[in-house]
Design a protein around this motif. Structure first.
Motif, PDB file in Angstrom:
ATOM      1  N   ARG A  69       0.736  -1.428  -0.293  1.00  0.00           N
ATOM      2  CA  ARG A  69       0.144  -0.317  -0.460  1.00  0.00           C
ATOM      3  C   ARG A  69       0.988   1.426   0.146  1.00  0.00           C
ATOM      4  NH1 ARG A  69      -3.660  -2.830   3.548  1.00  0.00           N
ATOM      5  NH2 ARG A  69      -1.944  -1.792   5.646  1.00  0.00           N
ATOM      6  N   ARG A  70       1.895   1.175   0.828  1.00  0.00           N
ATOM      7  CA  ARG A  70       2.948   2.187   1.029  1.00  0.00           C
ATOM      8  C   ARG A  70       3.923   2.144  -0.237  1.00  0.00           C
ATOM      9  NH1 ARG A  70       4.840   1.267   6.512  1.00  0.00           N
ATOM     10  NH2 ARG A  70       2.639   1.877   7.785  1.00  0.00           N
ATOM     11  N   GLU A  71       3.642   1.542  -1.483  1.00  0.00           N
ATOM     12  CA  GLU A  71       4.481   1.196  -3.162  1.00  0.00           C
ATOM     13  C   GLU A  71       6.055   1.130  -2.818  1.00  0.00           C
ATOM     14  OE1 GLU A  71       2.916   4.342  -5.264  1.00  0.00           O
ATOM     15  OE2 GLU A  71       1.243   4.012  -5.954  1.00  0.00           O
ATOM     16  N   TYR A  72       6.364   0.169  -1.999  1.00  0.00           N
ATOM     17  CA  TYR A  72       7.640  -0.247  -1.117  1.00  0.00           C
ATOM     18  C   TYR A  72       8.110  -1.497  -2.218  1.00  0.00           C
ATOM     19  CZ  TYR A  72       7.450   3.047   3.222  1.00  0.00           C
ATOM     20  OH  TYR A  72       8.481   3.715   3.997  1.00  0.00           O
ATOM     21  N   GLN A  73       7.730  -1.996  -2.496  1.00  0.00           N
ATOM     22  CA  GLN A  73       7.614  -3.504  -3.733  1.00  0.00           C
ATOM     23  C   GLN A  73       8.664  -2.353  -4.661  1.00  0.00           C
ATOM     24  OE1 GLN A  73       4.392  -1.663  -3.342  1.00  0.00           O
ATOM     25  NE2 GLN A  73       3.875  -1.988  -5.415  1.00  0.00           N
ATOM     26  N   HIS A  74       9.304  -3.809  -5.225  1.00  0.00           N
ATOM     27  CA  HIS A  74      10.578  -3.560  -5.926  1.00  0.00           C
ATOM     28  C   HIS A  74       9.482  -4.455  -7.608  1.00  0.00           C
ATOM     29  CE1 HIS A  74      13.227  -4.668  -8.709  1.00  0.00           C
ATOM     30  NE2 HIS A  74      14.276  -4.161  -7.756  1.00  0.00           N
ATOM     31  N   GLU A  75       8.939  -3.347  -8.802  1.00  0.00           N
ATOM     32  CA  GLU A  75       8.427  -3.938  -9.477  1.00  0.00           C
ATOM     33  C   GLU A  75       8.763  -5.225 -10.422  1.00  0.00           C
ATOM     34  OE1 GLU A  75       5.262  -3.055  -9.946  1.00  0.00           O
ATOM     35  OE2 GLU A  75       5.165  -1.756  -8.140  1.00  0.00           O
ATOM     36  N   GLY A  76      10.223  -4.189 -10.468  1.00  0.00           N
ATOM     37  CA  GLY A  76      11.358  -5.047 -12.023  1.00  0.00           C
ATOM     38  C   GLY A  76      11.813  -6.620 -11.379  1.00  0.00           C
ATOM     39  N   ILE A  77      11.218  -7.541 -10.491  1.00  0.00           N
ATOM     40  CA  ILE A  77      11.583  -8.490  -9.853  1.00  0.00           C
ATOM     41  C   ILE A  77      10.845  -9.655 -10.211  1.00  0.00           C
ATOM     42  CG2 ILE A  77      11.983  -8.290  -7.742  1.00  0.00           C
ATOM     43  CD1 ILE A  77       9.776  -9.035  -6.283  1.00  0.00           C
ATOM     44  N   SER A  78      11.372 -11.080 -10.281  1.00  0.00           N
ATOM     45  CA  SER A  78      10.146 -11.756 -11.151  1.00  0.00           C
ATOM     46  C   SER A  78       8.887 -12.214 -10.725  1.00  0.00           C
ATOM     47  CB  SER A  78      10.636 -13.294 -11.396  1.00  0.00           C
ATOM     48  OG  SER A  78      12.092 -13.253 -11.377  1.00  0.00           O
ATOM     49  N   ARG A  79       8.640 -12.249  -9.405  1.00  0.00           N
ATOM     50  CA  ARG A  79       7.376 -12.598  -8.702  1.00  0.00           C
ATOM     51  C   ARG A  79       7.903 -12.138  -7.254  1.00  0.00           C
ATOM     52  NH1 ARG A  79       5.990 -18.471  -5.352  1.00  0.00           N
ATOM     53  NH2 ARG A  79       4.385 -18.192  -5.120  1.00  0.00           N
ATOM     54  N   LEU A  80       6.567 -11.284  -7.041  1.00  0.00           N
ATOM     55  CA  LEU A  80       5.901 -10.694  -5.668  1.00  0.00           C
ATOM     56  C   LEU A  80       4.819 -11.204  -5.079  1.00  0.00           C
ATOM     57  CD1 LEU A  80       6.624  -8.646  -3.421  1.00  0.00           C
ATOM     58  CD2 LEU A  80       4.610  -7.244  -5.306  1.00  0.00           C
ATOM     59  N   ILE A  81       4.671 -11.928  -3.754  1.00  0.00           N
ATOM     60  CA  ILE A  81       3.989 -12.809  -2.958  1.00  0.00           C
ATOM     61  C   ILE A  81       3.317 -11.312  -1.997  1.00  0.00           C
ATOM     62  CG2 ILE A  81       3.402 -14.392  -1.397  1.00  0.00           C
ATOM     63  CD1 ILE A  81       5.691 -16.285  -2.721  1.00  0.00           C
ATOM     64  N   VAL A  82       2.315 -11.350  -1.849  1.00  0.00           N
ATOM     65  CA  VAL A  82       1.977 -10.522  -0.669  1.00  0.00           C
ATOM     66  C   VAL A  82       1.020 -10.478  -0.139  1.00  0.00           C
ATOM     67  CG1 VAL A  82       0.236  -8.298  -0.792  1.00  0.00           C
ATOM     68  CG2 VAL A  82       1.343  -8.735  -2.672  1.00  0.00           C
TER      69      VAL A  82
END
Length: 179
Positions: A69-82
């Protein structure tokens, strides 16, 4: 092999931390391993992920919803598990990992690697727990574990899979023992 790395979303005071985090990521990529980490694009986490991606590694980020929600995630990674929260994040990172590395970090890093040490000590799995003792960062932890043995609260058997590596090469050698 899935290598779970615990480290901070802050950069630390010295540029050596960011440079070495990126190099650890590149090492994981060159070895053909998958990086599992906290999913952030900021600080040491971002440097680690970027280094792994430079070498073509698969990168799995595990990020709690509050950070997404704070947009800290890395957008370029292979997979994001939330995950719903930090507890689920830790569980997922443990579940995915075949080896665990504590890079220099703060209290969150210490909390996460402590659970891995406990699992090793209790014989719950035969996966390595590696403290990256970059520039002596984890010397006090090493001393504390030795004191635990001297005082009868631990022993060699319980600490068998807990390692302190002073270089990236040593980390690679330890991981190779578990392939």
């Amino acid at each position: 092999m899935n290598i779970t790395v615990y480290l901070g979303a802050n950069p630390g005071r010295s540029p050596v931390y960011g440079e070495t985090a990126a190099e650890l990521g590149r090492l994981i990529g060159r070895r053909g391993d998958t990086l599992v980490y906290g999913g952030s694009r900021t600080g040491l986490m971002g440097k680690l992920a970027d280094g792994a991606l430079e070498e073509g590694a698969q990168v799995i980020g595990v990020e709690p919803e509050m950070f997404v929600r704070r947009e800290y995630q890395h957008e370029g990674i292979s997979r994001l598990i939330v995950t719903e929260d930090m507890t689920q994040r830790k569980q997922k990172m443990q579940e995915l990992g075949d080896a665990f590395i504590a890079f220099p970090g703060g209290t969150g890093t210490l909390e996460e690697i402590s659970e891995i040490m406990s699992a090793c000590a209790l014989g719950m799995w035969s996966k390595p727990c590696i403290f990256f003792n970059l520039n002596g960062y984890y010397e006090e932890m090493k001393g504390l574990l030795e004191k635990m043995k001297r005082e009868g609260f631990s022993d060699e058997r319980r600490q068998k899979r807990i390692y302190f590596a002073g270089s990236l090469e040593e980390i690679g050698e330890i991981i190779d023992e578990y392939r």
